[in-house]
Write a protein that holds these residues in place. Structure first.
Motif, mmCIF file in Angstrom:
data_model
loop_
_atom_site.group_PDB
_atom_site.id
_atom_site.type_symbol
_atom_site.label_atom_id
_atom_site.label_comp_id
_atom_site.label_asym_id
_atom_site.label_seq_id
_atom_site.Cartn_x
_atom_site.Cartn_y
_atom_site.Cartn_z
ATOM 1 N N GLU A 1 -9.048 -4.848 -7.917
ATOM 2 C CA GLU A 1 -8.089 -4.439 -8.938
ATOM 3 C C GLU A 1 -8.101 -2.936 -9.165
ATOM 4 N N ASN A 2 -9.151 -2.261 -8.695
ATOM 5 C CA ASN A 2 -9.247 -0.815 -8.863
ATOM 6 C C ASN A 2 -8.538 -0.072 -7.726
ATOM 7 N N GLY A 3 -8.735 -0.504 -6.505
ATOM 8 C CA GLY A 3 -8.110 0.132 -5.347
ATOM 9 C C GLY A 3 -9.019 1.072 -4.580
ATOM 10 N N HIS A 4 -10.135 1.447 -5.188
ATOM 11 C CA HIS A 4 -11.076 2.385 -4.576
ATOM 12 C C HIS A 4 -11.654 1.837 -3.270
ATOM 13 N N GLY A 5 -12.133 0.600 -3.313
ATOM 14 C CA GLY A 5 -12.751 0.006 -2.137
ATOM 15 C C GLY A 5 -11.784 -0.150 -0.978
ATOM 16 N N SER A 6 -10.534 -0.496 -1.281
ATOM 17 C CA SER A 6 -9.527 -0.634 -0.227
ATOM 18 C C SER A 6 -9.237 0.713 0.421
ATOM 19 N N HIS A 7 -9.173 1.766 -0.395
ATOM 20 C CA HIS A 7 -8.919 3.110 0.127
ATOM 21 C C HIS A 7 -10.077 3.556 1.029
ATOM 22 N N VAL A 8 -11.294 3.322 0.579
ATOM 23 C CA VAL A 8 -12.478 3.673 1.358
ATOM 24 C C VAL A 8 -12.497 2.902 2.678
ATOM 25 N N SER A 9 -12.233 1.601 2.612
ATOM 26 C CA SER A 9 -12.248 0.758 3.810
ATOM 27 C C SER A 9 -11.170 1.183 4.803
ATOM 28 N N SER A 10 -9.982 1.499 4.293
ATOM 29 C CA SER A 10 -8.882 1.932 5.159
ATOM 30 C C SER A 10 -9.223 3.237 5.865
ATOM 31 N N THR A 11 -9.940 4.106 5.177
ATOM 32 C CA THR A 11 -10.321 5.387 5.775
ATOM 33 C C THR A 11 -11.378 5.194 6.852
ATOM 34 N N ALA A 12 -12.324 4.326 6.617
ATOM 35 C CA ALA A 12 -13.395 4.094 7.591
ATOM 36 C C ALA A 12 -12.898 3.387 8.835
ATOM 37 N N ALA A 13 -12.078 2.343 8.641
ATOM 38 C CA ALA A 13 -11.705 1.508 9.791
ATOM 39 C C ALA A 13 -10.375 0.789 9.601
ATOM 40 N N GLY A 14 -9.435 1.423 8.906
ATOM 41 C CA GLY A 14 -8.127 0.808 8.704
ATOM 42 C C GLY A 14 -7.298 0.823 9.984
ATOM 43 N N LYS A 15 -6.465 -0.192 10.141
ATOM 44 C CA LYS A 15 -5.613 -0.282 11.315
ATOM 45 C C LYS A 15 -4.519 0.791 11.290
ATOM 46 N N LEU A 16 -4.027 1.153 12.463
ATOM 47 C CA LEU A 16 -2.919 2.090 12.583
ATOM 48 C C LEU A 16 -1.694 1.506 11.887
ATOM 49 N N HIS A 17 -1.052 2.302 11.026
ATOM 50 C CA HIS A 17 0.116 1.806 10.287
ATOM 51 C C HIS A 17 1.059 2.957 9.974
ATOM 52 N N HIS A 18 2.351 2.687 10.089
ATOM 53 C CA HIS A 18 3.370 3.670 9.755
ATOM 54 C C HIS A 18 3.999 3.244 8.429
ATOM 55 N N THR A 19 3.813 4.044 7.394
ATOM 56 C CA THR A 19 4.269 3.675 6.063
ATOM 57 C C THR A 19 5.777 3.891 5.915
ATOM 58 N N PRO A 20 6.405 3.225 4.932
ATOM 59 C CA PRO A 20 7.834 3.434 4.679
ATOM 60 C C PRO A 20 8.150 4.893 4.322
ATOM 61 N N GLN A 21 7.152 5.634 3.876
ATOM 62 C CA GLN A 21 7.339 7.046 3.547
ATOM 63 C C GLN A 21 7.342 7.935 4.794
ATOM 64 N N GLY A 22 7.159 7.313 5.952
ATOM 65 C CA GLY A 22 7.150 8.074 7.185
ATOM 66 C C GLY A 22 5.826 8.713 7.508
ATOM 67 N N VAL A 23 4.767 8.235 6.853
ATOM 68 C CA VAL A 23 3.425 8.788 7.056
ATOM 69 C C VAL A 23 2.612 7.811 7.910
ATOM 70 N N THR A 24 1.911 8.330 8.890
ATOM 71 C CA THR A 24 1.048 7.498 9.730
ATOM 72 C C THR A 24 -0.379 7.558 9.211
ATOM 73 N N VAL A 25 -0.982 6.396 9.050
ATOM 74 C CA VAL A 25 -2.374 6.320 8.601
ATOM 75 C C VAL A 25 -3.187 5.520 9.620
#
Length: 386
Positions: free
Chosen positions: A151-175
């Motif tokens: 519910e906080n979002g911190h852990g998801s952000h940390v996890s995405s940075t460490a090993a998140g899958k390649l994704h192209h956001t609707p904002q046109g940003v690649t993460v």
């Protein structure tokens, strides 16, 4: 024995929660004695010899301390996330920030981290997020309920940075995360604002270990190390896992620019402690520093300013920055720099499964800049370990 930290504060409160340490071989006898005193046990960590007890009086703490088989009684401290929300005026996507550590070079050489599990001890994760699908997720939150959602979002952000899958956001940003490692997320910080107890954090570390994580990310801490690193239960847990070949990557803290502001367990000599720098390699003002008390900390640094990555949809962090898109956010902190290093460590573990925290530090001492108490040896790069 009472932890000196607890002993000094024994009468500070009418009741307080404690963490009992004992020989794991004596767990049955110790638990029987504790329950014989009619004391509710919040949780046990059998393999590592710990049991958490709900708040009790100073008199009862002394009685528990006197029980046969009890090695030490610690305070069950409150732990928090290390993160600072930012306005989002500038975004530094992980597809770009990862390259400050030369992650793409490792990928090109075939070292993706896919053979190395990364554990994340944090607020949980959004298991259906496009960057995090397939991750394992658990919880050690002991009360008032066994929380699961991030519910906080911190852990998801940390996890995405460490090993998140390649994704192209609707904002046109690649993460994209630093590695492509399988994730083991254990929620130990919750209750809305991202807080937990020492026992929940240690239990989360134990779960990561049990589930096969070879690298564990800890973007959390507290300002005080109770009793010093040789006594502090978290620092000793870090040491125990490091002796078993696990690399523990810990946030230095966000209490800079004051000297000697390293958090716990980032202060552990067995942890790889991470400071934060911006996209230009300049240290962030908030990044905790070492000093006379912590002359050897932090160890390294990594991008931790305006990091744009995935987060839990509808979470506290997610709704703070609607312009970043649903399920994405740009935030700052040593919490954000730490998973960059954890991801790199996973790449290094794939290249050399036997590599240790000590060996990583030895390489940085040779390849990095002269160590200081601001950014340690600087940013670790893949080429340093060629």
């Amino acid at each position: 024995m009472l932890n000196p930290y607890l002993e000094k504060r024994l009468f500070a409160l009418p009741v307080q929660p404690i963490l009992v340490e004992f020989d794991p071989k004596e767990i049955a006898a110790v638990i029987t004695q504790i329950t014989g005193l009619s004391l509710p046990i919040m949780e046990t960590i059998p393999a590592f010899g710990f049991a958490a007890i709900t708040p009790i009086s100073p008199e009862m703490i002394r009685r528990v301390n006197a029980l046969p088989g009890v090695r030490m009684v610690h305070a069950n401290q409150t732990k928090t996330i290390f993160q600072l929300p930012t306005s989002g005026e500038e975004w530094f996507p992980t597809s770009e920030s990862r390259n400050m550590l030369e992650a793409e070079e490792a990928i090109k050489q075939g070292f993706t981290g896919e053979a190395v599990k990364v554990g994340v001890v944090d607020t949980g994760l959004d298991a259906t997020h496009p960057q995090l699908q397939g991750a394992e997720w658990y919880s050690t939150i002991s009360w008032p309920a066994r929380e699961v959602l991030d519910e906080n979002g911190h852990g998801s952000h940390v996890s995405s940075t460490a090993a998140g899958k390649l994704h192209h956001t609707p904002q046109g940003v690649t993460v994209e995360g630093v590695s492509r490692s399988p994730l083991v997320s254990v929620k130990c910080l919750g209750r809305g604002i991202g807080t937990g107890f020492t026992s929940e954090v240690i239990n989360a570390m134990a779960v990561c270990y049990d589930k096969g994580a070879r690298v564990i990310n800890m973007s959390l801490g507290s300002e005080e190390c109770q009793g010093g690193c040789e006594i502090c239960p978290e620092c000793r847990m870090v040491a125990t896992l490091a002796q078993r070949g696990i690399i523990i990557v810990v946030a230095a803290g966000n209490s800079g620019p004051q000297e000697d502001s390293i958090g716990c367990p980032g202060c552990s000599p067995d942890a790889l402690s991470v400071a934060a720098v911006d996209r230009n390699g300049e240290v962030a003002a908030f990044s905790s520093r070492g000093g006379d008390e912590f002359p050897l900390k932090p160890d390294v640094a990594a991008p931790g300013v305006n990091i744009y990555s995935g987060t839990s949809r509808g979470s506290v962090i997610d709704v703070q920055e609607l312009a970043a898109g649903v399920g994405f956010a740009s935030i700052s902190g040593t919490s954000m720099s730490t998973p960059h290093v954890a991801g790199l460590c996973a790449l290094l573990k794939q290249k050399d499964p036997q590599i240790t925290t000590s060996q990583i530090k030895q390489t940085m001492a040779t390849k990095g800049h002269s160590k200081d108490t601001i950014t340690g040896w600087g940013i670790p790069k893949w080429s340093y370990f060629a």
